[in-house]
Design an enzyme around this catalytic site. Sequence first.
Site, PDB file in Angstrom:
ATOM      1  N   GLU A 192      79.586  18.494 -19.704  1.00  0.00           N
ATOM      2  CA  GLU A 192      79.945  17.125 -18.391  1.00  0.00           C
ATOM      3  C   GLU A 192      80.063  16.191 -18.758  1.00  0.00           C
ATOM      4  O   GLU A 192      80.776  16.007 -18.373  1.00  0.00           O
ATOM      5  CB  GLU A 192      78.305  16.929 -18.657  1.00  0.00           C
ATOM      6  CG  GLU A 192      76.966  17.520 -18.482  1.00  0.00           C
ATOM      7  CD  GLU A 192      75.596  17.355 -18.114  1.00  0.00           C
ATOM      8  OE1 GLU A 192      74.926  16.163 -19.214  1.00  0.00           O
ATOM      9  OE2 GLU A 192      74.907  18.176 -17.620  1.00  0.00           O
ATOM     10  N   CYS A 211      67.466  17.082 -20.558  1.00  0.00           N
ATOM     11  CA  CYS A 211      67.206  16.489 -21.964  1.00  0.00           C
ATOM     12  C   CYS A 211      68.062  17.166 -22.601  1.00  0.00           C
ATOM     13  O   CYS A 211      67.909  16.506 -23.959  1.00  0.00           O
ATOM     14  CB  CYS A 211      65.578  17.446 -22.140  1.00  0.00           C
ATOM     15  SG  CYS A 211      65.900  20.217 -22.253  1.00  0.00           S
ATOM     16  N   HIS A 212      68.983  17.437 -22.542  1.00  0.00           N
ATOM     17  CA  HIS A 212      70.088  18.060 -24.125  1.00  0.00           C
ATOM     18  C   HIS A 212      70.714  16.159 -24.046  1.00  0.00           C
ATOM     19  O   HIS A 212      72.012  16.740 -24.605  1.00  0.00           O
ATOM     20  CB  HIS A 212      70.660  19.110 -22.799  1.00  0.00           C
ATOM     21  CG  HIS A 212      72.142  18.911 -21.441  1.00  0.00           C
ATOM     22  ND1 HIS A 212      71.183  19.444 -20.380  1.00  0.00           N
ATOM     23  CD2 HIS A 212      73.031  18.584 -21.367  1.00  0.00           C
ATOM     24  CE1 HIS A 212      71.928  18.743 -19.480  1.00  0.00           C
ATOM     25  NE2 HIS A 212      72.818  17.948 -19.661  1.00  0.00           N
ATOM     26  N   ASN A 256      59.853  20.558 -21.807  1.00  0.00           N
ATOM     27  CA  ASN A 256      60.487  20.273 -20.770  1.00  0.00           C
ATOM     28  C   ASN A 256      60.756  21.654 -20.321  1.00  0.00           C
ATOM     29  O   ASN A 256      61.303  22.784 -21.333  1.00  0.00           O
ATOM     30  CB  ASN A 256      62.335  20.044 -20.843  1.00  0.00           C
ATOM     31  CG  ASN A 256      62.516  19.870 -19.914  1.00  0.00           C
ATOM     32  OD1 ASN A 256      62.158  20.220 -18.582  1.00  0.00           O
ATOM     33  ND2 ASN A 256      63.922  19.420 -19.501  1.00  0.00           N
TER      34      ASN A 256
END
Length: 177
Positions: free
Chosen positions: A163, A136-137, A128
Site C-alpha cells: 500500500e 485490519c492490517h 476480523n
Amino acid sequence: MNAYFGTAPSPAGPVAFAVNEEGALVGLRFIEGRYARSLDEELARDGYQMTYDEARTARVRERLEEYAAGARLDFDLPLAPRGTSWQLTVWRALTEIPCGETRSYAELAAMAGRPAAARAAGRANATNPIPLVIPCHRVIGSDGSLTGYGGGLHIKEALLAHEARIAAAKAVAVEAR
C-alpha cells in the site's frame, strides 16, 4: 446456509475467500497464514456448507487481483461479516482508513465512538473475519510499531509495504499532472 469459496492472489500470498448466496464476502484467509482454524472450519462453525464456485466468486477474485496489481485502492464489495454489534462497529471503522495510511488502536477506538476502548477495539480488530478487505492490517501501535496480525506479522508487513508503493505511485502521478 451455503457459502462459495474461491482463491485469488494478494501482495502477501494467495488468499482463500467465501461469499454467501447473495455474493457478499463472509470470510477470507491468507493461505500461508497462521490461524487456529481454516476458513472452512471457521465458516462451518457459523453454519455454512462450502462449495467451490468460480462464477459466484468472480467479482471478489477480480477485485483482489486488481488490488494485488496495484490498480485498486478499495474493494467496493458487499460484506457480510458475522459478529457482535461492537465488532461490526469497529470493522466498519476499519473500512474508513484509506489505503496507504495507518491508525493506532486508540484512534480506531475513537473512530468507533469509544475513545477509551483501545483494548476492546484491538480485540475486535483481531477477530476480523475478512482481513485485507476490511483492512485490519492498517492498525498499528501508538508508537508506530507493527503489532500482531492474525495470519502472522509477515502478512501485515507485506500489505503495508504494498500500500505504501501504491500511495507513492499515486502521489507521483498527481504531481506529474
